[in-house]
Design an enzyme around this catalytic site. Structure first.
Site, PDB file in Angstrom:
ATOM      1  CD  GLU A 131      54.432   7.627  18.865  1.00 52.18           C
ATOM      2  OE1 GLU A 131      55.064   7.904  19.774  1.00 52.18           O
ATOM      3  OE2 GLU A 131      54.437   6.758  18.005  1.00 52.18           O
ATOM      4  N   GLY A 135      54.000  15.454  17.268  1.00 53.78           N
ATOM      5  CA  GLY A 135      53.172  15.787  16.221  1.00 53.78           C
ATOM      6  C   GLY A 135      54.096  16.110  15.036  1.00 53.78           C
ATOM      7  CD1 TRP A 160      47.091  14.992  18.625  1.00 57.37           C
ATOM      8  CD2 TRP A 160      45.037  15.550  18.812  1.00 57.37           C
ATOM      9  NE1 TRP A 160      46.783  16.125  19.515  1.00 57.37           N
ATOM     10  CE2 TRP A 160      45.795  16.447  19.905  1.00 57.37           C
ATOM     11  CE3 TRP A 160      43.474  15.827  18.607  1.00 57.37           C
ATOM     12  CZ2 TRP A 160      45.101  17.307  20.426  1.00 57.37           C
ATOM     13  CZ3 TRP A 160      43.190  16.750  19.408  1.00 57.37           C
ATOM     14  CH2 TRP A 160      44.006  17.514  20.221  1.00 57.37           C
ATOM     15  CD  GLU A 256      54.526  16.168  -1.775  1.00 58.90           C
ATOM     16  OE1 GLU A 256      55.602  15.887  -0.855  1.00 58.90           O
ATOM     17  OE2 GLU A 256      54.360  16.170  -2.888  1.00 58.90           O
ATOM     18  CB  ILE A 353      30.815  41.597   9.090  1.00 54.25           C
ATOM     19  CG1 ILE A 353      31.930  42.418   8.284  1.00 54.25           C
ATOM     20  CG2 ILE A 353      29.406  41.895   8.286  1.00 54.25           C
ATOM     21  CD1 ILE A 353      31.879  41.834   6.814  1.00 54.25           C
ATOM     22  CG  HIS A 354      27.526  37.866  11.536  1.00 50.13           C
ATOM     23  ND1 HIS A 354      28.418  37.913  10.454  1.00 50.13           N
ATOM     24  CD2 HIS A 354      26.567  37.250  11.333  1.00 50.13           C
ATOM     25  CE1 HIS A 354      27.814  37.113   9.557  1.00 50.13           C
ATOM     26  NE2 HIS A 354      26.830  36.669  10.086  1.00 50.13           N
ATOM     27  N   GLY A 355      28.803  41.858  14.208  1.00 53.19           N
ATOM     28  CA  GLY A 355      28.672  42.421  15.556  1.00 53.19           C
ATOM     29  C   GLY A 355      28.415  41.314  16.660  1.00 53.19           C
ATOM     30  N   GLY A 356      27.698  41.761  17.680  1.00 54.55           N
ATOM     31  CA  GLY A 356      27.250  40.915  18.707  1.00 54.55           C
ATOM     32  C   GLY A 356      26.473  39.487  17.921  1.00 54.55           C
ATOM     33  CD  GLU A 379      46.892  16.360   6.575  1.00 53.18           C
ATOM     34  OE1 GLU A 379      47.387  15.486   6.988  1.00 53.18           O
ATOM     35  OE2 GLU A 379      45.629  16.465   6.729  1.00 53.18           O
TER      36      GLU A 379
HETATM   37  C1  LIG Z   1      41.519  18.082  15.457  1.00 51.55           C
HETATM   38  C2  LIG Z   1      42.938  17.332  15.044  1.00 51.55           C
HETATM   39  C3  LIG Z   1      42.620  16.060  14.183  1.00 51.55           C
HETATM   40  C4  LIG Z   1      43.977  15.429  13.883  1.00 51.55           C
HETATM   41  N1  LIG Z   1      44.003  14.520  13.138  1.00 51.55           N
HETATM   42  C5  LIG Z   1      45.270  13.822  12.886  1.00 51.55           C
HETATM   43  C6  LIG Z   1      45.100  12.393  12.328  1.00 51.55           C
HETATM   44  O1  LIG Z   1      44.042  12.336  11.609  1.00 51.55           O
HETATM   45  N2  LIG Z   1      46.523  11.848  12.308  1.00 51.55           N
HETATM   46  C7  LIG Z   1      47.479  12.230  12.820  1.00 51.55           C
HETATM   47  O2  LIG Z   1      48.605  11.579  12.715  1.00 51.55           O
HETATM   48  N3  LIG Z   1      47.677  13.291  13.348  1.00 51.55           N
HETATM   49  C8  LIG Z   1      46.350  14.158  13.395  1.00 51.55           C
HETATM   50  N4  LIG Z   1      46.476  15.623  14.118  1.00 51.55           N
HETATM   51  C9  LIG Z   1      47.606  15.801  14.917  1.00 51.55           C
HETATM   52  C10 LIG Z   1      48.464  17.044  14.057  1.00 51.55           C
HETATM   53  O3  LIG Z   1      48.996  16.716  12.869  1.00 51.55           O
HETATM   54  C11 LIG Z   1      49.480  17.439  15.176  1.00 51.55           C
HETATM   55  O4  LIG Z   1      48.471  18.307  16.083  1.00 51.55           O
HETATM   56  C12 LIG Z   1      50.346  18.602  14.232  1.00 51.55           C
HETATM   57  O5  LIG Z   1      51.136  17.957  13.635  1.00 51.55           O
HETATM   58  C13 LIG Z   1      51.154  19.584  15.304  1.00 51.55           C
HETATM   59  O6  LIG Z   1      51.851  18.377  16.278  1.00 51.55           O
HETATM   60  P1  LIG Z   1      51.572  19.048  17.806  1.00 51.55           P
HETATM   61  O7  LIG Z   1      50.153  18.995  18.033  1.00 51.55           O
HETATM   62  O8  LIG Z   1      52.469  17.751  18.469  1.00 51.55           O
HETATM   63  O9  LIG Z   1      52.406  20.276  18.085  1.00 51.55           O
HETATM   64  P2  LIG Z   1      53.856  20.423  18.218  1.00 51.55           P
HETATM   65  O10 LIG Z   1      54.806  19.686  17.356  1.00 51.55           O
HETATM   66  O11 LIG Z   1      54.585  19.875  19.814  1.00 51.55           O
HETATM   67  O12 LIG Z   1      54.196  21.894  18.100  1.00 51.55           O
HETATM   68  C14 LIG Z   1      53.804  22.885  19.079  1.00 51.55           C
HETATM   69  C15 LIG Z   1      53.999  24.345  18.386  1.00 51.55           C
HETATM   70  O13 LIG Z   1      55.485  24.484  18.218  1.00 51.55           O
HETATM   71  C16 LIG Z   1      55.681  24.817  16.812  1.00 51.55           C
HETATM   72  N5  LIG Z   1      57.076  23.920  16.400  1.00 51.55           N
HETATM   73  C17 LIG Z   1      57.252  22.584  16.424  1.00 51.55           C
HETATM   74  N6  LIG Z   1      58.374  22.456  15.876  1.00 51.55           N
HETATM   75  C18 LIG Z   1      58.996  23.723  15.088  1.00 51.55           C
HETATM   76  C19 LIG Z   1      60.033  24.146  14.770  1.00 51.55           C
HETATM   77  N7  LIG Z   1      61.080  23.249  14.412  1.00 51.55           N
HETATM   78  N8  LIG Z   1      60.376  25.215  14.577  1.00 51.55           N
HETATM   79  C20 LIG Z   1      59.396  26.274  14.857  1.00 51.55           C
HETATM   80  N9  LIG Z   1      58.190  25.819  15.467  1.00 51.55           N
HETATM   81  C21 LIG Z   1      58.086  24.788  15.765  1.00 51.55           C
HETATM   82  C22 LIG Z   1      54.512  24.230  16.081  1.00 51.55           C
HETATM   83  O14 LIG Z   1      54.422  24.948  14.945  1.00 51.55           O
HETATM   84  C23 LIG Z   1      53.450  24.565  17.237  1.00 51.55           C
HETATM   85  O15 LIG Z   1      53.138  26.073  17.038  1.00 51.55           O
HETATM   86  C24 LIG Z   1      45.477  16.113  14.510  1.00 51.55           C
HETATM   87  C25 LIG Z   1      45.232  17.257  15.330  1.00 51.55           C
HETATM   88  C26 LIG Z   1      44.141  17.887  15.657  1.00 51.55           C
HETATM   89  C27 LIG Z   1      43.934  18.939  16.494  1.00 51.55           C
END
Ligand SMILES: Cc1cc2nc3c(=O)[nH]c(=O)nc-3n(C[C@H](O)[C@H](O)[C@H](O)COP(=O)(O)OP(=O)(O)OC[C@H]3O[C@@H](n4cnc5c(N)ncnc54)[C@H](O)[C@@H]3O)c2cc1C
Length: 401
Positions: A131, A135, A160, A256, A353-356, A379
């Site tokens: 949402e 994530g 997303w 998973e 490796i591709h440089g510029g 994931e």
């Molecule tokens: C191109 C793309 C396609 C996607 N497709 C899907 C999809 O089909 N379905 C779907 O449901 N989602 C999808 N996603 C969402 C994706 O799963 C989430 O972006 C991802 O799980 C991370 O959540 P967030 O972006 O809210 O980051 P956040 O959860 O806000 O995290 C932000 C940062 O904080 C870190 N962090 C968070 N919690 C902790 C913790 N407890 N300890 C340490 N570090 C932490 C994270 O590792 C990250 O570096 C997609 C995302 C992208 C970019």
């Protein structure tokens, strides 16, 4: 260039499927991928080709019209496809997760209704947990499904969704408090709803809007969208598995196997980056010889190839563990973490490796450079993988006393 990332112990059917897919990737994907990606164009012809090859039904059981193949076969196909273009592997990945969740958790009626059409690629899946405000922290989901007679009314905003526009079946995770009083643990009060819709953008159903494609830095061609539910009504028999409160576990099961899949994508992208790097290094001359003859570049190639091999071995191990019926969350988490980190590093080295010229849109490595970071996030981020790995290690190595 097939010396790296070989897989021992494959049967004849697996070898034949992989050779067909590799051929398709070389002839139908690689020549057009970068052009389509730069135009952010959906690869309609490639998708039709994948349908003909039966790839949308690769893991769907034969009784539902699929090929009934293992997770390993599937992951090796994904590796090949990502070697051609990562976005194409994204098109089948969420479809595969939804089909897997239906196979594992669906009611008989749900399997009979969806799996045969999913095997043909006529119904295409997307899955939706994230949402705008969350994530990683799935327990914080606020979208809600409330029962009203023989229907559920869904409200909330999702973010997303890979294939959000092109899919016709979305597995949506919502909170549902029916039978789960206030105070129930978040993971026990979530339900997966199977939302059927027409492909497209705008208000695709009364109460369901797919606003449009999110403009991304890479991973283009495949659509990634929001999904807005405002009084969306769906029949009560579209609760996955027929019982509320199981959505969190169903989604985690799907994610998973999705992790093995993301690891496979990392392997494929890294292999392509290696191929591009090793080829360019033999063509570009500096100081009177091909740069491949400078030891610093040879060391880079050696590191890149070693990472390609290691990631492939871990990915194959995680897939085989799942196929054997054993729990594989530790192996899948490790494979996803390592393959995505190594992929980013191998791509970076190929870029150097591709440089510029690596900075020029004429060279394929430019596209890979923008694609690799997505694997660090999707994931479950690297931090989330390390949390899973760490917890499992403490379970396995708990000291007595
Ligand atoms: C191109 C793309 C396609 C996607 N497709 C899907 C999809 O089909 N379905 C779907 O449901 N989602 C999808 N996603 C969402 C994706 O799963 C989430 O972006 C991802 O799980 C991370 O959540 P967030 O972006 O809210 O980051 P956040 O959860 O806000 O995290 C932000 C940062 O904080 C870190 N962090 C968070 N919690 C902790 C913790 N407890 N300890 C340490 N570090 C932490 C994270 O590792 C990250 O570096 C997609 C995302 C992208 C970019």
């Amino acid at each position: 260039m097939t010396r790296l990332a070989q897989t021992a112990g494959l049967n004849d059917v697996q070898r034949e499927i992989l050779s067909t897919v590799r051929d398709f990737v070389d002839k139908e994907i690689i020549p057009v991928a970068t052009g389509l990606e730069h135009r952010d164009e959906y690869p309609t012809e490639i998708v039709e080709g994948l349908k003909e090859l039966g790839l949308f039904g690769l893991m769907i059981p034969e009784e539902y019209g699929g090929l009934g193949e293992s997770l390993l076969t599937y992951a090796l196909c994904v590796e090949e496809i990502a070697r051609g273009w990562m976005s194409v592997s994204g098109i089948i990945n969420t479809h595969f997760i939804v089909a897997y969740m239906l196979k594992q958790h669906g009611t008989q009626e749900q399997k009979d209704t969806f799996l045969p059409r999913m095997a043909l690629g006529e119904v295409r899946g997307a899955f939706s947990m994230s949402e705008p405000a969350l994530g990683s922290d799935v327990s914080a989901i606020t979208s809600k499904g409330v029962r009203d007679g023989e229907e559920y009314v869904l409200n909330g905003q999702k973010m997303w969704l890979t294939n959000g526009g092109t899919s016709s079946l979305v597995a949506v995770l919502c909170r549902s408090d029916e039978g789960h009083p206030e105070g129930t643990a978040p993971h026990k009060s979530m339900t997966t709803f199977l939302v059927e819709k027409e492909p497209g953008f705008g208000e695709v159903l009364p109460g369901l809007t797919i606003p449009g494609k999110i403009d991304k830095m890479g991973y283009k061609g495949v659509d990634t969208t929001e999904l807005i539910m405002d009084g969306l009504r769906i029949p009560a028999n579209r609760v996955l598995g027929g019982t509320t409160g199981r959505g969190f576990y169903q989604m985690m099961d799907g994610v998973e196997v999705g992790r093995v899949n993301v690891a496979a994508r990392g392997c494929g992208v890294a292999q392509r980056a290696f191929e591009l790097g090793v080829s360019y290094a033999q063509q570009r001359q500096t100081f009177g010889k091909p740069i491949a003859q400078h030891q610093a570049i040879q060391f880079k190639l050696a590191e890149m190839a070693t990472k390609v091999e290691a990631a492939h071995a871990m990915m194959v191990n995680a897939a085989r563990k799942k196929d054997s019926g054993e729990r594989n969350d530790l192996e899948a988490g490790m494979a996803k973490y390592l393959a995505s980190e190594y992929c980013k590093e191998v791509v970076e080295d190929a870029f150097r490796i591709h440089g510029g010229y690596g900075f020029s849109k004429e060279y394929e490595i430019e596209r890979l450079y923008r694609e690799a970071p997505m694997l660090l996030i999707g994931e479950g981020t690297a931090e989330i993988q390390k949390m899973i790995i760490g917890r499992r290690l403490l379970e396995e190595y708990r000291i007595q006393g």
